[in-house]
Scaffold this active site. Structure first.
Site, mmCIF file in Angstrom:
data_model
loop_
_atom_site.group_PDB
_atom_site.id
_atom_site.type_symbol
_atom_site.label_atom_id
_atom_site.label_comp_id
_atom_site.label_asym_id
_atom_site.label_seq_id
_atom_site.Cartn_x
_atom_site.Cartn_y
_atom_site.Cartn_z
ATOM 1 N N ILE A 121 -63.904 -55.997 -18.709
ATOM 2 C CA ILE A 121 -63.438 -57.459 -18.768
ATOM 3 C C ILE A 121 -64.498 -58.356 -19.312
ATOM 4 O O ILE A 121 -65.812 -58.373 -19.121
ATOM 5 C CB ILE A 121 -63.036 -58.019 -17.348
ATOM 6 N N ASN A 128 -67.342 -64.203 -11.520
ATOM 7 C CA ASN A 128 -67.916 -64.114 -10.608
ATOM 8 C C ASN A 128 -68.789 -65.064 -9.937
ATOM 9 O O ASN A 128 -68.762 -65.835 -8.756
ATOM 10 C CB ASN A 128 -68.768 -62.814 -10.226
ATOM 11 N N HIS A 133 -67.132 -63.675 -5.524
ATOM 12 C CA HIS A 133 -66.762 -62.478 -5.631
ATOM 13 C C HIS A 133 -65.240 -62.108 -5.190
ATOM 14 O O HIS A 133 -64.766 -61.225 -5.548
ATOM 15 C CB HIS A 133 -67.918 -61.823 -5.110
ATOM 16 N N ASP A 137 -62.594 -59.878 -7.155
ATOM 17 C CA ASP A 137 -62.108 -58.920 -6.850
ATOM 18 C C ASP A 137 -60.439 -59.029 -6.959
ATOM 19 O O ASP A 137 -59.843 -58.045 -7.246
ATOM 20 C CB ASP A 137 -62.282 -58.757 -5.185
ATOM 21 N N GLU A 163 -66.457 -53.860 -13.633
ATOM 22 C CA GLU A 163 -65.342 -54.343 -14.390
ATOM 23 C C GLU A 163 -64.880 -53.497 -15.434
ATOM 24 O O GLU A 163 -64.228 -54.042 -16.191
ATOM 25 C CB GLU A 163 -65.681 -55.860 -14.656
#
Length: 246
Positions: A121, A128, A133, A137, A163
């Site tokens: 990513i 983030n 976070h 997720d 990621e």
């Protein structure tokens, strides 16, 4: 079916008795005249004991079958936990290592091609840092759903770490890997990922390598080739698919 049968008969013809016993699943037979205390009552008591033993045995069999079923389900869950990533539900790093070794050996033995994609990513740390976070997720989970819908049942999709994800494509050449990689990249780029109160677009970079491009000697070299292609994709601007070229 559980009834215990006793024949009380005045016929002593052996063939008739055998026929009756076989057809009626008879436990005992008594011939007339029988003695009440010496023959009849003992036969009844034995039949009752036999009945309870059969019932108890069946109960134990049922309990054993239920325990085996529960044990089988628990083993399946343990296997699932040991091979799946806890957050995304795709295969984990350990499973990937086992499978890439296995698929590499199969392809070498069968002289077929085998392609590896590494997907990362773009600017995930910024996502983030900006959104938290928990939202990060969410992005990982949604990306895995999108990729899982784009691949074949025989393809192996795993979370390598953070990621970064990997795709193993058995019996697939480098061009087949490129087509799949571009399809995934475009789908991610066009998708909007929303989880109240945040809604964002993001992109992915993908590096690809196969057995028939640089002829790696082992799975580690194959992974390194794909990783170098991923690095080139990042270096040249991200949001692109790059094929390893020796």
């Amino acid at each position: 079916p559980d009834t215990v049968r006793i024949i009380l008969t005045g016929h002593s013809d052996l063939s008739s008795l055998i026929s009756a016993i076989n057809s009626g699943q008879v436990y005992r037979y008594l011939t007339k005249p029988w003695k009440r205390d010496e023959e009849f009552l003992p036969a009844i008591r034995q039949a009752i004991e036999y009945y309870h033993i059969r019932r108890e045995r069946q109960m134990l069999m049922n309990q054993l079958q239920e325990k085996n079923r529960i044990l089988h389900e628990q083993n399946l869950k343990l296997t699932e936990l040991s091979t799946r990533d806890g957050l995304t539900g795709v295969f984990n790093h350990r499973y990937f290592q086992d499978e890439v070794n296995r698929q590499f050996a199969i392809s070498k033995r069968n002289k077929t091609d085998f392609t590896l994609l590494i997907l990362d990513i773009d600017y995930f740390k910024k996502i983030n840092d900006r959104y938290g976070h928990a939202f990060g997720d969410f992005i990982l989970v949604e990306l895995c759903k999108l990729v899982s819908k784009s691949i074949r049942v025989s393809d192996i999709f795993a979370r390598y770490g953070g990621e970064e994800f990997v795709l193993l494509l058995p019996t697939t050449d480098i061009q087949g890997g490129r087509i799949l990689g571009e399809n995934i990249r475009k789908r991610v780029e066009k998708s909007q990922f929303s989880n109240d109160p945040h809604s964002i677009h993001f992109t992915v970079s993908i590096g690809i390598a196969s057995l028939r491009t640089a002829y790696p000697n082992n799975p580690s070299e194959l992974f390194e080739n794909a990783d170098k292609a991923l690095y080139e994709a990042k270096k040249s601007g991200r949001n692109r698919v790059v094929i390893f070229d020796s």
